[in-house]
Motif scaffolding. Sequence first.
Motif, mmCIF file in Angstrom:
data_model
loop_
_atom_site.group_PDB
_atom_site.id
_atom_site.type_symbol
_atom_site.label_atom_id
_atom_site.label_comp_id
_atom_site.label_asym_id
_atom_site.label_seq_id
_atom_site.Cartn_x
_atom_site.Cartn_y
_atom_site.Cartn_z
ATOM 1 N N VAL A 199 0.819 -1.208 0.000
ATOM 2 C CA VAL A 199 0.000 0.000 0.000
ATOM 3 C C VAL A 199 0.853 1.258 0.000
ATOM 4 N N SER A 200 0.196 2.360 -0.260
ATOM 5 C CA SER A 200 0.868 3.642 -0.415
ATOM 6 C C SER A 200 1.292 4.240 0.922
ATOM 7 N N VAL A 201 2.091 5.292 0.825
ATOM 8 C CA VAL A 201 2.453 6.064 2.014
ATOM 9 C C VAL A 201 1.189 6.600 2.678
ATOM 10 N N GLU A 202 0.246 7.047 1.860
ATOM 11 C CA GLU A 202 -0.988 7.633 2.395
ATOM 12 C C GLU A 202 -1.795 6.615 3.199
ATOM 13 N N MET A 203 -1.948 5.415 2.673
ATOM 14 C CA MET A 203 -2.679 4.387 3.392
ATOM 15 C C MET A 203 -1.932 3.980 4.663
ATOM 16 N N THR A 204 -0.624 3.888 4.583
ATOM 17 C CA THR A 204 0.170 3.556 5.764
ATOM 18 C C THR A 204 -0.025 4.608 6.852
ATOM 19 N N HIS A 205 -0.083 5.866 6.446
ATOM 20 C CA HIS A 205 -0.326 6.944 7.398
ATOM 21 C C HIS A 205 -1.706 6.804 8.030
ATOM 22 N N MET A 206 -2.685 6.417 7.245
ATOM 23 C CA MET A 206 -4.039 6.221 7.777
ATOM 24 C C MET A 206 -4.060 5.101 8.820
ATOM 25 N N VAL A 207 -3.293 4.043 8.567
ATOM 26 C CA VAL A 207 -3.211 2.947 9.530
ATOM 27 C C VAL A 207 -2.663 3.463 10.864
ATOM 28 N N LEU A 208 -1.620 4.271 10.783
ATOM 29 C CA LEU A 208 -1.049 4.857 11.994
ATOM 30 C C LEU A 208 -2.057 5.737 12.717
ATOM 31 N N GLU A 209 -2.812 6.503 11.959
ATOM 32 C CA GLU A 209 -3.800 7.390 12.569
ATOM 33 C C GLU A 209 -4.908 6.621 13.278
ATOM 34 N N GLU A 210 -5.134 5.386 12.856
ATOM 35 C CA GLU A 210 -6.142 4.551 13.504
ATOM 36 C C GLU A 210 -5.591 3.848 14.744
ATOM 37 N N GLY A 211 -4.336 4.101 15.058
ATOM 38 C CA GLY A 211 -3.773 3.583 16.297
ATOM 39 C C GLY A 211 -2.980 2.291 16.183
ATOM 40 N N ILE A 212 -2.796 1.784 14.962
ATOM 41 C CA ILE A 212 -1.961 0.599 14.763
ATOM 42 C C ILE A 212 -0.560 1.079 14.408
ATOM 43 N N ILE A 213 0.373 0.886 15.324
ATOM 44 C CA ILE A 213 1.700 1.489 15.155
ATOM 45 C C ILE A 213 2.752 0.505 14.658
ATOM 46 N N HIS A 214 2.431 -0.783 14.655
ATOM 47 C CA HIS A 214 3.392 -1.785 14.183
ATOM 48 C C HIS A 214 3.141 -2.042 12.697
ATOM 49 N N LEU A 215 4.157 -1.784 11.882
ATOM 50 C CA LEU A 215 4.023 -1.836 10.426
ATOM 51 C C LEU A 215 4.990 -2.865 9.847
ATOM 52 N N GLY A 216 4.511 -3.718 8.940
ATOM 53 C CA GLY A 216 5.330 -4.767 8.359
ATOM 54 C C GLY A 216 5.648 -4.521 6.896
ATOM 55 N N GLU A 217 6.926 -4.588 6.558
ATOM 56 C CA GLU A 217 7.388 -4.418 5.180
ATOM 57 C C GLU A 217 8.357 -5.543 4.843
ATOM 58 N N ASN A 218 8.507 -5.823 3.540
ATOM 59 C CA ASN A 218 9.389 -6.930 3.158
ATOM 60 C C ASN A 218 10.433 -6.574 2.105
ATOM 61 N N ARG A 219 10.483 -5.312 1.692
ATOM 62 C CA ARG A 219 11.504 -4.898 0.733
ATOM 63 C C ARG A 219 12.025 -3.517 1.112
ATOM 64 N N PRO A 220 13.331 -3.391 1.338
ATOM 65 C CA PRO A 220 13.872 -2.084 1.729
ATOM 66 C C PRO A 220 13.559 -0.977 0.727
ATOM 67 N N GLN A 221 13.585 -1.308 -0.560
ATOM 68 C CA GLN A 221 13.373 -0.273 -1.571
ATOM 69 C C GLN A 221 11.937 0.230 -1.585
ATOM 70 N N ILE A 222 10.979 -0.628 -1.227
ATOM 71 C CA ILE A 222 9.578 -0.211 -1.161
ATOM 72 C C ILE A 222 9.289 0.490 0.163
ATOM 73 N N ALA A 223 9.922 -0.003 1.215
ATOM 74 C CA ALA A 223 9.689 0.595 2.537
ATOM 75 C C ALA A 223 10.351 1.955 2.674
ATOM 76 N N GLY A 224 11.398 2.208 1.899
ATOM 77 C CA GLY A 224 12.178 3.433 2.052
ATOM 78 C C GLY A 224 11.368 4.712 2.081
#
Length: 230
Positions: free
Chosen positions: A37-62
């Motif tokens: 998902v996008s940076v925007e969706m990831t930010h929305m997840v954080l805003e909903e109170g879920i602070i643990h985020l999982g990624e599997n590629r450094p270049q995508i997570a960067g």
Amino acid sequence: MSLKERIGQVEERIQAACDRSGRAREDVHIVAVTKYVSVEMTHMVLEEGIIHLGENRPQIAGPKWEALGDQGIWHFIGHIQSRKVKDIVGKFQYIHSLDRLSLAKELEKRAADADTEVSAFLQVNVSGEESKQGITPEEAEQFLTEAADLTHVKIIGLMTMAPIEDDPEATRPFFRELRRLRDELNAKGVTKEPLTELSMGMSDDFEVAIEEGATWVRLGTILVGKGEEK
């Protein structure tokens, strides 16, 4: 369905699984798998109170880490190539895919250079599927013994991926075996401190995993929705 609604449904299902197995809800942590998902969706997840985020590629997570880094707690959940360790240490607090001693040593070296600590899960291929990474259950004790001198990589538990099954109940033996293995290793005193964590269970089988002792569940589609995937 909105992100808030999906999270609400997941919370209800987690609570029900905890109730069925006599566990406390606070003992189960959600890692929102944001790798598609996008940076925007990831930010929305954080805003909903879920602070643990999982990624599997450094270049995508960067780009996400650059934009949101200190707002979340980052988990690396994919296979790690040794040459990519430099891109992971210092950004990801948790590694769910420690699967070989050479990787542990490289993580230790990079973490020492950065004066930081990484919490890691030893990945165990309980199912024996050739398509899955991880050591065998029989290799776990020797691995942990050989990794005992690490000071910047703290192995806190075990991780596994169950086979994909139409019926989630069919995954139960694999989750049960990972818990049994952890308990056996603890009984033997293989590690300096007991292994307390079990990272197991994804969108299709997380309830069974919780009933069998999961402390971390890795949830992607069921939280962020298929519509956000690339």
